[in-house]
Every structure is written in structure tokens, then in C-alpha cells.
Scaffold this motif. Structure first.
Motif, PDB file in Angstrom:
ATOM      1  N   GLY A  12       0.812  -1.216   0.000  1.00 59.28           N
ATOM      2  CA  GLY A  12       0.000   0.000   0.000  1.00 59.28           C
ATOM      3  C   GLY A  12       0.841   1.260   0.000  1.00 59.28           C
ATOM      4  O   GLY A  12       0.558   2.217  -0.718  1.00 59.28           O
ATOM      5  N   LEU A  13       1.915   1.259   0.800  1.00 57.82           N
ATOM      6  CA  LEU A  13       2.784   2.435   0.861  1.00 57.82           C
ATOM      7  C   LEU A  13       3.499   2.662  -0.467  1.00 57.82           C
ATOM      8  O   LEU A  13       3.608   3.803  -0.935  1.00 57.82           O
ATOM      9  CB  LEU A  13       3.806   2.273   1.979  1.00 57.82           C
ATOM     10  N   ALA A  14       4.005   1.586  -1.067  1.00 58.31           N
ATOM     11  CA  ALA A  14       4.700   1.730  -2.347  1.00 58.31           C
ATOM     12  C   ALA A  14       3.757   2.245  -3.423  1.00 58.31           C
ATOM     13  O   ALA A  14       4.113   3.117  -4.225  1.00 58.31           O
ATOM     14  CB  ALA A  14       5.312   0.389  -2.766  1.00 58.31           C
ATOM     15  N   PHE A  15       2.521   1.724  -3.458  1.00 55.49           N
ATOM     16  CA  PHE A  15       1.550   2.195  -4.448  1.00 55.49           C
ATOM     17  C   PHE A  15       1.194   3.657  -4.207  1.00 55.49           C
ATOM     18  O   PHE A  15       1.097   4.452  -5.159  1.00 55.49           O
ATOM     19  CB  PHE A  15       0.287   1.340  -4.388  1.00 55.49           C
ATOM     20  N   ALA A  16       1.020   4.026  -2.936  1.00 53.03           N
ATOM     21  CA  ALA A  16       0.686   5.416  -2.625  1.00 53.03           C
ATOM     22  C   ALA A  16       1.816   6.358  -3.040  1.00 53.03           C
ATOM     23  O   ALA A  16       1.565   7.465  -3.532  1.00 53.03           O
ATOM     24  CB  ALA A  16       0.399   5.559  -1.131  1.00 53.03           C
TER      25      ALA A  16
END
Length: 302
Positions: free
Chosen positions: A128-132
Motif C-alpha cells: 500500500g505504501l509503495a503504491f501510494a
């Protein structure tokens, strides 16, 4: 020609300010550990990878110690070997499972169960953090190094340039600028006051190459009657905010920049960056984007 950008320091400095852990450097990013989500979104990629790697190593170290606390609970591992327990934890956390080492007691299987749950949560959070981070819209707007105050159409005018570095379309681009100065009220109280500066053209249908923004310094302008010494005395800053819709990704993007007092120049003009060739074509010379020259007219405020 490519525009030369001012380099940023790549040094990282850690500082403890009143119990808050602050990180300086790498583009001046920083945040407090009390808000780790915002920290992981705003830290540069090098810092993000470093934090994730340290967290991963620390987590595997903790589980390795937990396996060692269970005694001889891992089949195929040397008794009391931290390295065997650590690399077994790495294999479990990453769902690799070579099979050379495996749990042989209820205690070890219990730790594996806990580590498997932690692995699912860790992968979900990091994904989720990488996508954000990848999907976060970032504006590539270049601001001129200086703001100039010169005469335009027989009137003192504040001017500066912006450019779209991507050379795609920023639709419905909107600009706002603010003068921030020290003021003392009638009661003698000091305050930092913000004045909005009106632009000749505050909005443009599309920002593709460059845009010169102008603020006429008339009797209604907060800059009326001020010279360079006055701006220095008032510790003046000019804050600029550009927003619009990036046509490529259809995201609203924003860019901001702050000009310090020493970056506000009087009686200067920007070098012309638009040139016309012999066949009638026009081209932009971005090597002159930040260049200024002495103005042919003197700014007068009546």
C-alpha cells in the motif's frame, strides 16, 4: 537546451528538537516518528528503502531470538546458532520455505504462526505504501530564481516566470501569490501578516511551456511605495502556489515556491527566451530562463 537546476544537498542530519526526532536533508524532507505514515510517504526513496530494510532486519532479529529462546526447537539448525535461526526467520517471513530447517516443537510452530501473520501484515502495508508513493501526483514546475520589479506598460510591476518541465499540458492552471511581512499593530503587537497580491492574469487554460506572472504595483498593492531596503527591514517573503490538472494522469497537482528578500530584484528585466528563426518558427531557449539584465527603465512609484 536543458535548464540547469540548483543542486540540493544529499547530506542527512538527524536532530532531537524538544523530544522530537527530526531528519534534515535529502531535499529538506523531515517528519516526526509520531506520524510514521506521513514520514514514509514524504521521505525520499533512499530513505524509504533504508527504513524498510532496517525494519525488516530488526523484525527477523526479534523472531530469531524468539526461536533461540525455545532451545533446540528447529530441525536442521545448529543448537544455539543465531545465524541459523535468523535465516530461518527470513525464509519464513518471506514465505520462501526451503525446507532444510523446519520447526519440530509446538513452541516453534507457534512462533512460525505468529511470524506468518506478521508477514501478511507487513507485505500488505508495504504494498500500500509503495503504491501510494508511486501514484502520488508530483508537479514538475520550474520557478525562476528571482522575482523582478520593473516597469511594464508604464507601471511598476512585479514579475516572475514559471515553466512546465514535463512539456505536457497542465489544464486550468491557477496561480496565487502572497506577500509575507513583519508588521506591528496599532497596539504595538508584532505579527507576521500575509497579503494576497492580485495578478494581471491569475489563470491560464493550459500551461505547456512558460508563463510570466505579473502583479501591478498600484496604490492598492501592499508593495506600493516600498523599496529594497523596506523589504529587507520587513523581512519580506513572497509565497507562490501553482495548481492545475495534469492532462497525462488527470490528477490535480500543486507546486509551491517561496522567494526570500534577497531574491527580489529591483530595476531588472528577464532575458528573452523566445526567439524567432529565419523561417518564422519560434523556439524557447531555456538556458536563459533564470537570467536577468539591468532594466532600461527606472521603477518609479507615484
Amino acid at each position: 537546451m536543458k535548464t540547469k537546476f540548483r543542486p540540493h544537498s544529499r547530506l542527512i542530519r538527524l536532530e532531537n528538537q524538544a523530544g522530537r526526532f527530526v531528519i534534515h536533508g535529502m531535499g529538506r524532507w523531515y517528519h516526526h516518528w509520531r506520524d510514521p505514515y506521513h514520514l514514509l510517504l514524504t521521505v525520499p526513496w533512499l530513505g524509504f528503502v533504508a527504513i524498510v530494510s532496517l525494519t525488516y532486519l530488526l523484525l527477523n532479529t526479534l523472531f530469531a531470538l524468539a526461536y533461540l529462546a525455545g532451545g533446540d526447537c528447529l530441525e536442521g539448525a545448529r543448537a544455539g546458532s543465531f545465524s541459523d535461526a535468523f535465516f530461518f526467520s527470513v525464509q519464513t517471513l518471506a514465505s520462501i520455505g526451503y525446507g532444510a530447517i523446519h520447526p519440530k516443537t509446538f513452541y516453534a510452530n507457534s512462533i512460525v504462526t505468529v511470524e506468518s501473520i506478521a508477514s501478511l501484515l507487513l507485505i500488505a502495508v508495504l504494498t500500500g505504501l509503495a503504491f501510494a508513493r508511486f501514484s502520488r501526483p508530483i508537479a514538475k514546475v520550474l520557478f525562476s530564481n528571482f522575482i523582478i520589479i520593473t516597469t511594464h506598460n508604464s507601471q511598476p510591476t512585479l514579475m516572475f516566470r514559471v515553466a512546465n518541465e514535463r512539456h505536457n499540458f497542465i489544464l486550468e492552471a491557477h496561480a496565487q501569490i502572497y506577500l509575507i511581512i513583519d508588521e506591528v499593530t496599532d497596539e504595538g503587537e508584532f505579527m507576521r501578516r500575509i497579503h494576497e497580491l492580485k495578478l494581471l492574469r491569475q489563470r491560464t487554460p493550459s500551461l505547456v511551456l512558460t508563463w510570466t506572472l505579473m502583479h501591478p504595483i498600484d496604490a492598492d498593492s501592499p508593495l506600493y511605495g516600498l523599496d529594497a531596503q523596506d523589504l529587507q527591514r520587513l523581512d519580506a517573503n513572497i509565497s507562490v502556489l501553482i495548481s492545475g490538472v495534469d492532462e497525462t494522469v488527470a490528477y490535480t497537482i500543486t507546486a509551491r515556491h517561496v522567494y526570500a528578500t534577497q531574491e527580489i530584484l529591483f530595476d531588472r528585466s528577464f532575458e528573452n527566451i523566445i526567439h524567432k528563426s529565419d523561417n518564422g518558427d519560434r523556439y524557447f531557449d531555456y538556458s536563459l530562463f533564470h537570467q536577468v539584465r539591468p532594466s532600461s527603465t527606472i521603477v518609479e512609484q507615484k
